[in-house]
Every structure is written in structure tokens, then in C-alpha cells.
Design an enzyme around this catalytic site. Structure first.
Site, PDB file in Angstrom:
ATOM      1  N   ASP A   1      -4.665  -9.716  12.956  1.00  0.00           N
ATOM      2  CA  ASP A   1      -4.856  -8.293  13.254  1.00  0.00           C
ATOM      3  C   ASP A   1      -3.987  -7.936  14.465  1.00  0.00           C
ATOM      4  OD1 ASP A   1      -5.881  -5.795  14.281  1.00  0.00           O
ATOM      5  OD2 ASP A   1      -7.505  -6.058  12.827  1.00  0.00           O
TER       6      ASP A   1
ATOM      7  N   ASN B   1       0.855  -1.196   0.000  1.00  0.00           N
ATOM      8  CA  ASN B   1       0.000   0.000   0.000  1.00  0.00           C
ATOM      9  C   ASN B   1       0.885   1.238   0.000  1.00  0.00           C
ATOM     10  OD1 ASN B   1       0.515   0.812   2.870  1.00  0.00           O
ATOM     11  ND2 ASN B   1      -0.300  -1.249   3.180  1.00  0.00           N
TER      12      ASN B   1
HETATM   13  O1  PMT Z   1       2.785   6.155   6.580  1.00  0.00           O
HETATM   14  P1  PMT Z   1       2.286   7.507   6.105  1.00  0.00           P
HETATM   15  O2  PMT Z   1       2.518   7.726   4.637  1.00  0.00           O
HETATM   16  O3  PMT Z   1       2.784   8.628   6.970  1.00  0.00           O
HETATM   17  O4  PMT Z   1       0.697   7.500   6.264  1.00  0.00           O
HETATM   18  C1  PMT Z   1       0.142   7.414   7.534  1.00  0.00           C
HETATM   19  C2  PMT Z   1      -1.013   6.385   7.618  1.00  0.00           C
HETATM   20  C3  PMT Z   1      -2.164   6.836   6.734  1.00  0.00           C
HETATM   21  C4  PMT Z   1      -0.525   5.009   7.160  1.00  0.00           C
HETATM   22  C5  PMT Z   1      -1.432   6.307   9.144  1.00  0.00           C
HETATM   23  O5  PMT Z   1      -1.823   7.586   9.575  1.00  0.00           O
HETATM   24  C6  PMT Z   1      -2.554   5.322   9.341  1.00  0.00           C
HETATM   25  O6  PMT Z   1      -3.709   5.616   9.172  1.00  0.00           O
HETATM   26  N1  PMT Z   1      -2.181   4.071   9.716  1.00  0.00           N
HETATM   27  C7  PMT Z   1      -3.120   2.928   9.830  1.00  0.00           C
HETATM   28  C8  PMT Z   1      -3.385   2.376   8.462  1.00  0.00           C
HETATM   29  C9  PMT Z   1      -4.338   1.201   8.475  1.00  0.00           C
HETATM   30  O7  PMT Z   1      -3.942   0.100   8.185  1.00  0.00           O
HETATM   31  O8  PMT Z   1      -5.540   1.480   8.887  1.00  0.00           O
HETATM   32  P2  PMT Z   1      -6.774   0.398   8.961  1.00  0.00           P
HETATM   33  O9  PMT Z   1      -7.984   1.217   9.137  1.00  0.00           O
HETATM   34  O10 PMT Z   1      -6.716  -0.548   7.805  1.00  0.00           O
HETATM   35  O11 PMT Z   1      -6.439  -0.406  10.281  1.00  0.00           O
HETATM   36  C10 PMT Z   1      -6.912   0.004  11.550  1.00  0.00           C
HETATM   37  C11 PMT Z   1      -5.879  -0.268  12.601  1.00  0.00           C
HETATM   38  O12 PMT Z   1      -5.619  -1.671  12.687  1.00  0.00           O
HETATM   39  C12 PMT Z   1      -4.540   0.392  12.381  1.00  0.00           C
HETATM   40  O13 PMT Z   1      -4.047   0.801  13.632  1.00  0.00           O
HETATM   41  C13 PMT Z   1      -3.671  -0.734  11.806  1.00  0.00           C
HETATM   42  O14 PMT Z   1      -2.285  -0.556  12.146  1.00  0.00           O
HETATM   43  C14 PMT Z   1      -4.247  -1.939  12.513  1.00  0.00           C
HETATM   44  N2  PMT Z   1      -4.134  -3.199  11.767  1.00  0.00           N
HETATM   45  C15 PMT Z   1      -4.808  -3.379  10.597  1.00  0.00           C
HETATM   46  C16 PMT Z   1      -4.739  -4.605   9.975  1.00  0.00           C
HETATM   47  C17 PMT Z   1      -3.992  -5.651  10.560  1.00  0.00           C
HETATM   48  N3  PMT Z   1      -3.913  -6.821   9.985  1.00  0.00           N
HETATM   49  N4  PMT Z   1      -3.350  -5.432  11.714  1.00  0.00           N
HETATM   50  C18 PMT Z   1      -3.413  -4.239  12.330  1.00  0.00           C
HETATM   51  O15 PMT Z   1      -2.807  -4.047  13.387  1.00  0.00           O
END
Ligand code: PMT
Length: 400
Positions: free
Chosen positions: A303, A207
């Protein structure tokens, strides 16, 4: 309030590194206004310094009087810290002896603010008793020092006298600007960057995360005195100073590295973790077939945020997640906070055109213990500082 420094650039071969220093300081949201000595203008141009600092550049006492609303006394006191980088043997000697024969030395004599010196000179000049005497004098007067390092010099000699790396100078500057270390004794585990889920030995699913937001948080927590473990997916970023980085590639690696880093007081999941991986990764490069394109079967990744939030006795006291959304930010973020079981959640809109992925700014919807706040668009460094300070407040003895 935003920290401000006056950067005095001396005339030495290492002056070019001051450009990188300005860039790093501004990334940390520290405002920089620069003064070049006459000889510094032979090594770096006022135009490039102005372009990088985004502030007027001063080179001479007279030009200051003509161009600016500020006189040299006001300028010398307008910042939180004066930094001399690179500080040549000549500049050190003039500082130690109280010269005020140009703008740089006049400011240094007139200031009532702390002064940090980053020396850079030939090893023999550094070791000369005259320089050592000057250094003693300046130390006794309370000047702070960043370096110098030992190593190979531009002149081919080896030894102490090399300008410290800009990252280390920034850390020394931050230690003076932010002496308060409320996260001392706390271990913060942070995930950052993307994951790469391999399809075959040459292709992967990934991504757009650059890691900037997570790295900025790591830096801010370290600045407040925390021991920081940064579990990072593949990025092009250098490891922030005083941070332990563990490099990983896939979501499964990231989870294993997080488990290995426990116990932690605080976990912050800023990584953009791939939700799926291939059911089977090919061991050889997949070949194009003449008929149909291949069908890739995906399985769900673990996750990490949900796992850390529900890790029983080893659960960090505070678990912070992010939510990257492209629609219905508040609704989706609230549902995600509930589903994943974290304490706080920072939601950001990563729709194309917002420039959040890879950019230097972000706009956060903060879902805290009980309330939701909309933060304005801010540099990622400032978001990181705000978050680190909130965490420090949460852990401060008075809030227990
Ligand atoms: O890296 P940059 O270019 O500075 O951009 C920053 C960012 C947009 C990446 C950052 O601000 C951000 O939003 N990070 C989380 C991205 C994400 O995966 O979001 P999500 O909505 O898909 O996941 C929600 C949460 O679960 C996040 O804390 C993620 O780290 C966590 N997750 C998701 C999937 C997974 N399998 N394991 C996780 O821990």
C-alpha cells in the site's frame, strides 16, 4: 473567479493549432472567447471554434455590433488576457503600428489588459529586420511572448518561426494569469493512473482510471511553482508542462519510484493502484485448457499511501490520499483515512454511471485536518486548483 481570455486567431497555416489550444485552456477551466481575422476564417471555421470554445465567435466589427450585447471596447476589456495565436508577420506589423482596421486590431488597440503573442511565420519573415523591429516595439510595450520554436516549417524550410506547441503556450498563459507561485521550493510527489498487474506476457489486471485527476493535480501544483514528480501508471495523457514524469506499470514499480523520488514535502496519491497481483506471473502466454479455466492466485500489493504516511523521518509533511468508493462514501472514506494514516483524503463515488473514471468532472467529499466538506461537481482541473491552493495555504508562512 474563473480566468477568461480573448483568443485572437490570425490567418496562417498554424491556425489549426489554435483549436488544440482552446481545448487545453478549457480543460484547465479557463474560459475562452475567440476572434478570427478575416484570413483566419480561410484556415479554421468559426463553427469549429465556437464548438470548441463554447462561446460566441467574433469575426467582424459590424457583426459584433449586430449580434452581441457587447461593443468592441467592452469586449477588449472583458477578459484577463488577450492572446494572439498564431500571430502572423502581418498581424504583428499592424499591432506594432497601431492599426485598427478590423475587429482583432481594434480590440488590441482598445484593451487595457495584458497581451500575449504566439508568433508563427516563415523563417525569413521572422528574421526580416522589419519583423524584428516590430517585435522590439511590442516587447517594449510590455507584450508577453510564447515562442516561436525552431524546427521544420509547413513550407519545408527550417529555423525559428514555428508556432510553439499548444501545451507550452498554455504554460506561458498560466504564468501571466497566475503569477503568484506560493509552492516555489516545495517538492510534490503525485501518483496517478491505473496499475497493470500482469497475468502473463499478454494479459493483465487493471482498472478504469485514466489518470486525468492526478495529472490535473500535477499541473495545478506546477503552476503554483512546485517541483512536481508524477509517478504515473499507463495512461494516454501527455506529461503536463514543467512536471517530471516517471512511468511505471505495476504497484510494486510505483512504490519503488515513489521511494526513489523522496524526499518530498507533499505526497498526493491519486493513482488507482491494484490491490492485488498474481502470486506467480506466467512467463509464456497461458493456453486454454480443455477442462476448467485457470485459477488465479492473488497476493496483496504494497500500500503506497500507507507506506508513505508511515515512512518515519522521510515522511512528507503533508500526505493526501484519495478514496474510490461505490457505497457508504463517508463511512468508508473516514475509515480509510484512519487506516492509511494520511492527513487529508479526497473521497469520490466511482459507481458506474457517475462518469468519474475517465470523465472530466468529479465530486469530492474532502476530509481535512478536522472537518469534512462536500464539494459540488466540478471539472477535475478546478478540483486540482482548489487542492493545490489549499496545500499552498497550509504551507504559507502565516499559517505556521
Ligand atoms: O484517473 P481518473 O479517470 O481521472 O479517475 C480519478 C480516480 C477515481 C482514479 C481518483 O479520483 C481516485 O479516486 N484515485 C484513488 C483510487 C483508489 O485506488 O482508491 P482506493 O480507495 O482503492 O485507495 C485509497 C488510497 O490508497 C488512494 O489514495 C490510492 O492511491 C491508495 N492506494 C491504494 C492501494 C495501494 N495498493 N496503494 C495505494 O497507495
Amino acid at each position: 473567479m474563473r480566468a477568461r481570455i480573448i483568443l485572437i486567431i490570425g490567418g496562417g497555416i498554424a491556425a489549426y493549432k489554435s483549436l488544440e489550444l482552446i481545448r487545453l485552456l478549457r480543460k484547465r477551466d479557463i474560459a475562452v472567447e475567440c476572434v478570427l481575422t478575416e484570413s483566419a476564417t480561410h484556415f479554421v471555421t468559426p463553427l469549429s471554434v465556437q464548438g470548441l470554445s463554447g462561446a460566441p465567435v467574433h469575426t467582424a466589427l459590424l457583426s459584433l455590433a449586430e449580434d452581441s450585447q457587447m461593443d468592441h471596447i467592452a469586449l477588449s476589456r472583458s477578459a484577463d488576457l488577450l492572446v494572439v495565436c498564431p500571430a502572423t508577420a502581418n498581424l504583428l506589423a499592424r499591432m506594432a503600428n497601431g492599426f485598427a482596421d478590423d475587429l482583432a486590431t481594434t480590440l488590441l488597440l482598445a484593451t487595457d489588459k495584458p497581451v500575449m503573442i504566439a508568433p508563427a511565420m516563415n523563417v525569413r519573415m521572422w528574421q526580416h529586420p522589419a519583423t524584428q523591429e516590430n517585435l522590439r516595439t511590442l516587447r517594449e510595450r510590455g507584450c508577453h511572448f510564447a515562442g516561436p520554436d525552431e524546427g521544420e516549417m509547413a513550407c519545408g524550410e527550417f529555423g525559428p518561426g514555428r508556432l510553439s506547441e499548444p501545451e507550452s503556450i498554455v504554460t506561458a498563459i498560466e504564468d501571466v494569469l497566475f503569477p503568484h507561485k506560493p509552492l516555489t521550493g516545495r517538492h510534490v510527489l503525485i501518483t496517478a493512473g491505473p496499475t497493470h498487474e500482469p497475468i502473463d506476457p499478454v494479459r493483465f489486471i487493471a482498472n478504469h482510471s485514466s489518470g486525468k485527476q492526478g495529472y490535473a493535480i500535477a499541473s495545478a501544483c506546477a503552476r503554483l511553482g512546485a517541483r512536481v514528480t508524477l509517478v504515473s501508471g499507463p495512461t494516454a495523457l501527455p506529461c503536463p508542462d514543467k512536471v517530471i514524469r516517471v512511468d511505471v506499470t505495476t504497484a510494486c514499480d510505483m512504490l519503488a519510484a515513489c521511494h526513489a523520488a523522496l524526499p518530498a514535502d507533499i505526497a498526493i496519491c491519486a493513482a488507482a493502484v491494484g490491490d492485488w497481483r498474481l502470486a506467480e506471473t506466467a512467463t509464456q502466454k497461458r493456453k486454454k485448457q480443455n477442462d476448467a479455466p485457470p485459477v488465479l492466485t492473488l497476493v496483496e500489493n504494497p500500500d503506497i499511501l500507507a507506506t508513505l504516511s508511515r515512512s518515519g523521518p522521510s515522511r512528507p509533511t503533508l500526505v493526501v490520499g484519495f478514496a474510490a468508493e461505490t457505497e457508504k462514501l463517508e463511512t468508508h472514506a473516514a475509515a480509510k483515512k484512519q487506516r492509511k494514516g494520511c492527513d487529508w483524503l479526497l473521497a469520490n463515488d466511482v459507481s458506474p454511471g457517475n462518469g468519474v473514471f475517465g470523465g472530466d468532472h468529479n465530486r469530492i467529499l474532502f476530509l481535512g485536518d478536522e472537518s469534512t466538506e462536500s464539494w459540488p461537481s466540478l471539472p477535475k482541473a478546478e478540483i486540482a486548483t482548489t487542492l493545490a491552493e489549499r496545500i499552498a495555504a497550509r504551507f504559507s508562512p502565516s499559517s505556521r
